[in-house]
Design a protein around this motif. Structure first.
Motif, mmCIF file in Angstrom:
data_model
loop_
_atom_site.group_PDB
_atom_site.id
_atom_site.type_symbol
_atom_site.label_atom_id
_atom_site.label_comp_id
_atom_site.label_asym_id
_atom_site.label_seq_id
_atom_site.Cartn_x
_atom_site.Cartn_y
_atom_site.Cartn_z
ATOM 1 N N ILE A 96 0.847 -1.203 0.000
ATOM 2 C CA ILE A 96 0.000 0.000 0.000
ATOM 3 C C ILE A 96 0.877 1.246 0.000
ATOM 4 O O ILE A 96 0.644 2.196 -0.746
ATOM 5 C CB ILE A 96 -0.940 -0.010 1.231
ATOM 6 C CG1 ILE A 96 -1.977 -1.125 1.087
ATOM 7 C CG2 ILE A 96 -1.654 1.333 1.373
ATOM 8 C CD1 ILE A 96 -2.793 -1.358 2.335
ATOM 9 N N PHE A 97 1.934 1.203 0.794
ATOM 10 C CA PHE A 97 2.817 2.365 0.849
ATOM 11 C C PHE A 97 3.493 2.613 -0.489
ATOM 12 O O PHE A 97 3.567 3.762 -0.947
ATOM 13 C CB PHE A 97 3.877 2.163 1.941
ATOM 14 C CG PHE A 97 3.519 2.817 3.223
ATOM 15 C CD1 PHE A 97 3.628 4.194 3.347
ATOM 16 C CD2 PHE A 97 3.052 2.083 4.289
ATOM 17 C CE1 PHE A 97 3.269 4.815 4.530
ATOM 18 C CE2 PHE A 97 2.700 2.694 5.465
ATOM 19 C CZ PHE A 97 2.813 4.062 5.587
ATOM 20 N N SER A 98 3.991 1.531 -1.131
ATOM 21 C CA SER A 98 4.697 1.751 -2.394
ATOM 22 C C SER A 98 3.725 2.230 -3.466
ATOM 23 O O SER A 98 4.062 3.106 -4.269
ATOM 24 C CB SER A 98 5.423 0.463 -2.823
ATOM 25 O OG SER A 98 4.475 -0.529 -3.139
ATOM 26 N N ASN A 99 2.484 1.692 -3.482
ATOM 27 C CA ASN A 99 1.489 2.186 -4.429
ATOM 28 C C ASN A 99 1.173 3.649 -4.177
ATOM 29 O O ASN A 99 1.081 4.448 -5.121
ATOM 30 C CB ASN A 99 0.202 1.365 -4.321
ATOM 31 C CG ASN A 99 0.295 0.079 -5.139
ATOM 32 O OD1 ASN A 99 0.985 0.043 -6.154
ATOM 33 N ND2 ASN A 99 -0.381 -0.958 -4.686
ATOM 34 N N ALA A 100 1.023 3.985 -2.883
ATOM 35 C CA ALA A 100 0.714 5.380 -2.551
ATOM 36 C C ALA A 100 1.854 6.285 -2.994
ATOM 37 O O ALA A 100 1.627 7.377 -3.527
ATOM 38 C CB ALA A 100 0.474 5.518 -1.044
ATOM 39 N N ALA A 101 3.100 5.810 -2.802
ATOM 40 C CA ALA A 101 4.243 6.615 -3.215
ATOM 41 C C ALA A 101 4.224 6.817 -4.730
ATOM 42 O O ALA A 101 4.490 7.910 -5.243
ATOM 43 C CB ALA A 101 5.536 5.930 -2.779
ATOM 44 N N GLN A 102 3.898 5.732 -5.459
ATOM 45 C CA GLN A 102 3.858 5.826 -6.929
ATOM 46 C C GLN A 102 2.774 6.816 -7.375
ATOM 47 O O GLN A 102 2.992 7.638 -8.268
ATOM 48 C CB GLN A 102 3.569 4.428 -7.498
ATOM 49 C CG GLN A 102 3.705 4.335 -9.006
ATOM 50 C CD GLN A 102 5.144 4.660 -9.425
ATOM 51 O OE1 GLN A 102 6.100 4.311 -8.734
ATOM 52 N NE2 GLN A 102 5.277 5.366 -10.546
ATOM 53 N N ILE A 103 1.603 6.729 -6.718
ATOM 54 C CA ILE A 103 0.507 7.661 -7.054
ATOM 55 C C ILE A 103 0.949 9.101 -6.804
ATOM 56 O O ILE A 103 0.708 9.995 -7.612
ATOM 57 C CB ILE A 103 -0.732 7.319 -6.188
ATOM 58 C CG1 ILE A 103 -1.334 5.997 -6.639
ATOM 59 C CG2 ILE A 103 -1.783 8.426 -6.278
ATOM 60 C CD1 ILE A 103 -2.361 5.438 -5.690
ATOM 61 N N ARG A 104 1.630 9.296 -5.717
ATOM 62 C CA ARG A 104 2.101 10.650 -5.391
ATOM 63 C C ARG A 104 3.064 11.137 -6.459
ATOM 64 O O ARG A 104 2.979 12.258 -6.950
ATOM 65 C CB ARG A 104 2.806 10.610 -4.031
ATOM 66 C CG ARG A 104 3.143 11.972 -3.463
ATOM 67 C CD ARG A 104 4.190 11.843 -2.406
ATOM 68 N NE ARG A 104 5.463 11.392 -2.986
ATOM 69 C CZ ARG A 104 6.247 10.486 -2.443
ATOM 70 N NH1 ARG A 104 5.895 9.884 -1.314
ATOM 71 N NH2 ARG A 104 7.375 10.134 -3.031
ATOM 72 N N ARG A 105 3.970 10.226 -6.887
ATOM 73 C CA ARG A 105 4.942 10.627 -7.910
ATOM 74 C C ARG A 105 4.241 10.979 -9.213
ATOM 75 O O ARG A 105 4.584 11.964 -9.858
ATOM 76 C CB ARG A 105 5.944 9.493 -8.130
ATOM 77 C CG ARG A 105 7.224 9.738 -7.392
ATOM 78 C CD ARG A 105 8.220 8.642 -7.687
ATOM 79 N NE ARG A 105 8.583 7.983 -6.427
ATOM 80 C CZ ARG A 105 8.316 6.728 -6.126
ATOM 81 N NH1 ARG A 105 7.701 5.959 -7.012
ATOM 82 N NH2 ARG A 105 8.691 6.237 -4.979
ATOM 83 N N LEU A 106 3.214 10.188 -9.573
ATOM 84 C CA LEU A 106 2.513 10.436 -10.826
ATOM 85 C C LEU A 106 1.786 11.761 -10.780
ATOM 86 O O LEU A 106 1.825 12.554 -11.719
ATOM 87 C CB LEU A 106 1.516 9.306 -11.075
ATOM 88 C CG LEU A 106 2.096 7.984 -11.551
ATOM 89 C CD1 LEU A 106 1.060 6.890 -11.506
ATOM 90 C CD2 LEU A 106 2.645 8.133 -12.950
ATOM 91 N N LEU A 107 1.112 12.018 -9.666
ATOM 92 C CA LEU A 107 0.281 13.227 -9.584
ATOM 93 C C LEU A 107 1.118 14.486 -9.396
ATOM 94 O O LEU A 107 0.871 15.514 -10.009
ATOM 95 C CB LEU A 107 -0.708 13.116 -8.418
ATOM 96 C CG LEU A 107 -1.891 12.165 -8.644
ATOM 97 C CD1 LEU A 107 -2.748 12.087 -7.394
ATOM 98 C CD2 LEU A 107 -2.723 12.636 -9.832
ATOM 99 N N LEU A 108 2.133 14.396 -8.534
ATOM 100 C CA LEU A 108 2.854 15.611 -8.144
ATOM 101 C C LEU A 108 4.225 15.699 -8.779
ATOM 102 O O LEU A 108 4.913 16.701 -8.600
ATOM 103 C CB LEU A 108 2.975 15.664 -6.610
ATOM 104 C CG LEU A 108 1.635 15.561 -5.856
ATOM 105 C CD1 LEU A 108 1.869 15.522 -4.372
ATOM 106 C CD2 LEU A 108 0.750 16.749 -6.232
ATOM 107 N N LYS A 109 4.641 14.627 -9.437
ATOM 108 C CA LYS A 109 6.005 14.590 -9.995
ATOM 109 C C LYS A 109 7.025 14.849 -8.894
ATOM 110 O O LYS A 109 8.013 15.567 -9.114
ATOM 111 C CB LYS A 109 6.168 15.653 -11.096
ATOM 112 C CG LYS A 109 5.285 15.424 -12.300
ATOM 113 C CD LYS A 109 5.761 14.202 -13.055
ATOM 114 C CE LYS A 109 4.751 13.856 -14.162
ATOM 115 N NZ LYS A 109 4.870 12.458 -14.569
ATOM 116 N N ALA A 110 6.748 14.311 -7.691
ATOM 117 C CA ALA A 110 7.683 14.531 -6.598
ATOM 118 C C ALA A 110 7.666 13.324 -5.678
ATOM 119 O O ALA A 110 6.647 12.659 -5.571
ATOM 120 C CB ALA A 110 7.304 15.773 -5.810
#
Lengths: 110, 242
Positions: A96-110
């Motif tokens: 869940i954490f790694s997916n959340a991190a990936q989603i964050r990267r996709l949305l915020l590019k950060a």
């Protein structure tokens, strides 16, 4: 949007209807819920990557839940139920954490 | 691999959030409904926090903890009970000691003349119109009363104690620094019959009074009150040996 509405509606139904967890399901429901959250996070990520497929989502959702519950069931039979529950929760938590991190990267590019 | 530029991602998010009657959205909504239901049910059953959802080993653990806690509390209870018993015991002892001390204080107060006293005894009036009765004769009377068991004695406005002194004075006698003039009113608390008998002995104190030219009356009374008290000064030189 429909997903969010479904989630809220599910919570409301669960709160309004006074359903008791059946005895034989009691050890598996928490694990199943965590597995479902993991599947949902994966689906969210896939949607943002543009590779969302409802069939994959349904199968991953159901198989996640079933496999998680089965692992706990086997653990219970072997006498290591609580330890295996912990193991499953840890693994799903990491996912869940790694997916959340990936989603964050996709949305915020950060 | 589809594009993952920021624009594309946000576009997909918007499209995903737009309600549409597609199969994907319907399935997702249904599964989310299931998930929400599961979460709510689980949360509620966790909050109820009864033991029905626990596994056997967890139940055993809980039972162990409870047994340990019960043991601890039992031990603590026993310790506190013991302490309470000790304190009660101590209090009883202290009460007894206090009672004994109060009794002793009363006895000594009466003997030392610091407390007013009441009881049976005799009243003696010594007339001495000519002023011939010397102090020594009066002191003899005190001795006689003491020998007969008088526990509290007063003459006039003076309480007679072990330290009381008598001296001849101008027109009377000086007792403990107070000049008393006839008639002398004595009160003595003790066994009244013994006191009366002692006073009546031939050649005794009252006989000496008569010899000296005085006269006396003895009245036996069932209840005499001696309210005159003496203030005792703190000993200046002597201290008690513990």
């Amino acid at each position: 949007m429909i997903a969010v509405i479904g989630l809220v509606a599910g919570v409301l139904i669960g709160l309004v209807t006074d359903v008791d967890v059946p005895q034989f399901l009691a050890p598996y429901l928490p694990i199943a819920v965590v597995a479902a959250i993991d599947a949902l996070a994966g689906a969210m990520r896939a949607m943002l990557e543009g590779i969302f497929d409802d069939r994959v989502f349904v199968t991953s959702f159901i198989s996640n839940v079933l496999v998680a519950a089965f692992i706990v069931f086997v653990g219970d039979q072997l006498g290591v139920g609580s330890q295996l529950s912990t193991a499953v929760v840890v693994v799903l938590g990491i996912r869940i954490f790694s997916n959340a991190a990936q989603i964050r990267r996709l949305l915020l590019k950060a | 691999m589809p594009a993952t530029t920021s624009d594309a991602v946000w576009r997909r998010l918007r499209r995903g959030l737009t309600p549409r009657a597609s199969r994907a959205q319907a399935v997702t909504g249904l599964l989310c409904l299931l998930l929400g239901f599961g979460v709510a049910t689980q949360v509620r059953s966790t909050q109820e926090a009864d033991f029905s959802t626990l596994r056997q080993d967890e139940l055993v653990q809980v039972l162990d903890q409870l047994a340990n806690r019960a043991d601890q509390l039992t031990a603590e209870n026993a310790a506190l009970e013991e302490e309470k018993a000790q304190l009660t015991d101590k209090r009883t002892q202290e009460e007894a000691a206090q009672q004994a001390a109060a009794q002793r204080a009363e006895v000594q107060g009466i003997l030392a003349g610091t407390l007013a006293a009441t009881g049976p005894g005799v009243l003696v009036t010594i007339e001495d119109p000519s002023g011939q009765v010397p102090a020594a004769t009066l002191y003899l009377l005190v001795d006689e009363l003491r020998n007969a068991g008088a526990e509290a004695i007063s003459v006039g406005s003076v309480r007679v104690t072990a330290a009381t002194w008598f001296a001849d004075g101008d027109g009377g006698v000086v007792v403990d620094g107070v000049l008393l003039t006839p008639p002398y009113h004595w009160a003595a608390i003790g066994d009244s019959q013994t006191l009366q008998g002692a006073l009546g002995i031939p050649g005794g104190a009252l006989a000496a009074v008569r010899t000296a030219g005085g006269d006396s009356q003895v009245t036996v009374s069932g209840s005499i009150t001696i309210s005159v008290v003496k203030t005792v000064a703190e000993p200046q030189y002597a201290t008690a040996i513990e």
